[in-house]
Design a protein around this motif. Structure first.
Motif, mmCIF file in Angstrom:
data_model
loop_
_atom_site.group_PDB
_atom_site.id
_atom_site.type_symbol
_atom_site.label_atom_id
_atom_site.label_comp_id
_atom_site.label_asym_id
_atom_site.label_seq_id
_atom_site.Cartn_x
_atom_site.Cartn_y
_atom_site.Cartn_z
ATOM 1 N N ALA A 93 -73.944 -37.125 -45.223
ATOM 2 C CA ALA A 93 -75.247 -37.273 -44.494
ATOM 3 C C ALA A 93 -74.407 -36.934 -42.863
ATOM 4 O O ALA A 93 -75.892 -36.848 -42.376
ATOM 5 N N GLU B 271 -84.524 -29.961 -50.241
ATOM 6 C CA GLU B 271 -83.449 -31.073 -49.477
ATOM 7 C C GLU B 271 -82.889 -30.574 -48.635
ATOM 8 O O GLU B 271 -82.092 -31.586 -47.417
ATOM 9 N N ARG C 137 -82.557 -32.184 -44.517
ATOM 10 C CA ARG C 137 -81.707 -32.707 -44.254
ATOM 11 C C ARG C 137 -80.838 -32.252 -43.091
ATOM 12 O O ARG C 137 -80.080 -32.694 -42.394
ATOM 13 N N THR C 138 -80.878 -30.973 -42.481
ATOM 14 C CA THR C 138 -79.388 -30.222 -42.309
ATOM 15 C C THR C 138 -80.128 -29.542 -41.058
ATOM 16 O O THR C 138 -80.352 -28.898 -39.674
#
Length: 620
Positions: A492, A540, A544-545
């Motif tokens: 995460a 994805e 996320r990053t």
């Protein structure tokens, strides 16, 4: 079959000329004069020598006819009309939108095995078909290749000439339409049949020189070819381009153009004959032994996690294992089998292994010819050397051929051999092929599973293997779906994503570990399927990053970085920051480790790129 007299064959030749003129006139384009020169050759072959069941194109005993001079497609389509398998309306749909009667033949027609039109390919592919007939099918069919004289200048033709003679392919006949004129003027040898014959005889061919407009001479030559044993036969037929119409016959500047006055030309040719020829069927022939169904799942090689194994080694062992359970799998190599590891297949299945020597165009062409006959070929050489055969790869896609190509010794990771041996453009060229699959495994188990999976794919499939050893990352039962990827590091807290494939995957993992020790968490994706690409996982990771770094042992153009960028560009969301590490400079000789470091694609280069990228984000 009933003997067709020479008057009937001459009438058929006139009809083929007329139909070629009419088809090109209806299309407003095409090559009628190149078709007219070969009319007697096509007429005699169709009426007296071709053994073919048009209602069963897949009959195992059917002869194979390859129109290497594919621009003469009006002749081929006229032959189909004379055989009664197409009608006049279909013939005159030539070159129109949606018509299967394209400007150059393709397998959209059930009687066409391979696409032609890129000159110099018909004979090499015919060699592959003849290899299947003589050594695998052991069937009585013949392979007839109708070639133009201009394409005899192609080096690929002479690769095929040498290979056919070496293998004693007496089931192969090359008919050369020596019509003297090319596109822009006379051919190199014009009507010097003896010059062609001397060259072919020097390789070990049986030759026959004839007047290509004398149906009796053509008939006698084709009969002789069928009776010749121990060597392939070449019939060298002197003809005249545009034969039968004074305005264009043997005249320069008429290539690739409809006749100025088609109606007058038809009248000069004697009107419109309506000859239908009963084509002789093939002899009763048992179905070939090759069976696509597996007798069992292959016993793929198994390794211990953490061991160091070259992916080329895993490929060779997996291919041999696949061959043990599938009799339709065949292997070909370009005289580097000890390096590609294709020789492991040769040791276990020598009867299905074809050494093509250092002739990469013939290597790929033979694979296409074998695929046409129902086999699943794996053709291997250095990735760099497949560039020589790229036109054959391109045309294999047009032919809808299912072939597996394996390029070893890819990238700067090969080390001291230097840039002449480094495949650095291969991913780009294979990604550009229509309908292709491009795979770049990083470890032995991944390689073995993908090698087996390739057998059931469609189209052109490319597997890139590595010379040096890489760590085994995955277990032997891991699944690697085509179009997938593997996320090897994720949390995460990831601040960036490193996307790698092949030799750069372990480098990316080392970089991730180094960054983690400094408190920076990054995601690592093993993008083993470069085409089709796993756009969902990439999107994805981008969400996320926000940052993606692609790293590849390949030129920056067309490879992994472009695959990722194209996938993300197709997503309806703001694009992430993207950094692309690749081989930008011209390498020299150095150790593999030095090469990767110099290119900035080792763990140190990846670590530095991530830190630089994140630093820019902080200061932005």
């Amino acid at each position: 079959m009933p003997h067709e007299n020479h008057e009937t064959m001459a009438a058929l030749a006139r009809q083929l000329r007329v139909d070629a003129v009419r088809a090109a006139d209806a299309a407003g384009s095409g090559h009628p004069t190149s078709s007219m020169s070969a009319a007697e050759l096509g007429a005699v072959l169709l009426a007296r020598h071709l053994r073919y069941d048009f209602e069963r194109p897949g009959h195992p005993g059917n002869d194979r006819l390859v129109l290497s001079k594919g621009h003469a497609s009006p002749l081929l389509y006229a032959m189909y009309r004379a055989a009664g398998v197409i009608d006049d309306e279909q013939l005159l749909s030539f070159r129109s939108r949606g018509s299967v009667f394209e400007g150059h033949p393709t397998p959209r027609l059930p009687w066409v095995d391979v696409a032609t039109g890129s000159l110099g390919q018909g004979l090499p592919v015919g060699v592959g078909m003849a290899l299947a007939g003589k050594f695998l099918d052991r069937a009585p069919y013949r392979v007839w290749v109708l070639s133009g004289d201009g394409e005899m200048a192609e080096g690929s033709v002479w690769e095929a000439v040498e290979h056919a003679a070496y293998r004693g392919l007496d089931n192969l006949t090359l008919i050369v339409d020596v019509n003297r004129l090319g596109q822009r003027g006379p051919t190199r040898l014009e009507h010097d049949l003896g010059a062609y014959a001397r060259r072919l005889k020097a390789f070990g061919w049986h030759t026959r020189e004839i007047d290509g407009h004398d149906v009796a001479a053509v008939d006698e030559a084709l009969t002789e070819a069928r009776a010749t044993t121990g060597a392939p036969t070449a019939i060298l037929a002197a003809t005249r381009k545009g034969r039968g119409v004074a305005e264009v016959e043997d005249r320069d500047g008429k290539h690739g153009k409809p006749l100025p006055d088609a109606a007058a030309a038809v009248a000069e040719l004697g009107g419109r004959p309506d000859v239908t020829i009963p084509v002789a069927g093939p002899p009763a022939t048992p179905a070939p032994s090759a069976a696509p169904a597996r007798s069992a799942e292959p016993e793929l090689p198994r390794y211990r996690t953490g061991d160091e194994v070259a992916t080329r080694d895993a490929f060779g062992k997996a291919l041999a294992a696949l061959g043990a359970v599938r009799e339709d799998v065949v292997a070909l190599d370009g005289e580097v089998g000890d390096s590609t590891r294709a020789d492991l297949f040769a040791k276990e299945h020598p009867e299905r292994y074809f050494e093509c020597w250092i002739a990469e165009q013939q290597l790929v062409a033979a694979a296409v010819g074998l695929a046409v006959r129902g086999y699943v070929p794996y053709a291997a050489t250095f990735g760099a050397f497949l560039t020589r055969a790229y036109d054959f790869v391109r045309m294999a896609a047009v032919s809808r051929a299912g072939i597996n190509l394996v390029g070893s010794h890819a990238g700067v990771a090969i080390g001291q051999d230097g840039p002449s041996q480094m495949g650095l453009e291969d991913l780009a060229m294979f990604r550009a092929v229509h309908g292709s699959t491009v795979l770049y495994p990083c470890d032995a188990h991944q390689t073995a599973r993908l090698t087996a999976a390739m057998a059931d794919l469609a189209g052109v499939r490319y597997l890139r293997t590595t010379r040096g050893k890489t760590p085994v990352l995955y277990g032997p039962d891991e699944d690697f779906p085509i179009g997938g990827s593997k996320v090897l590091r994720a949390s995460a807290d990831d601040r960036a994503t490193v996307v790698a494939a092949g030799v750069t995957v372990p480098e990316a993992l080392r970089a991730a570990d180094e960054l983690a020790r400094g408190g920076v968490s990054v995601r690592v994706i093993d993008l083993y399927s470069v085409k089709p690409v796993d756009a969902e996982t990439l999107a994805e990771a981008a969400d996320r990053t926000g940052c993606l770094i692609t790293v590849e042992d390949h030129r920056p153009e067309g490879g992994l970085g472009d695959a990722v960028a194209e996938a993300l560009a197709a997503v309806d969301r703001p694009p992430p920051r993207l950094c692309r590490l690749a081989v930008y400079d011209m390498p020299g000789s150095a150790s593999p480790e030095e090469q990767l470091h110099a290119a900035g694609i080792d763990a140190a280069g990846i670590t530095a790129a991530v830190r630089t990228m994140l630093g820019r984000l902080v200061t932005a």
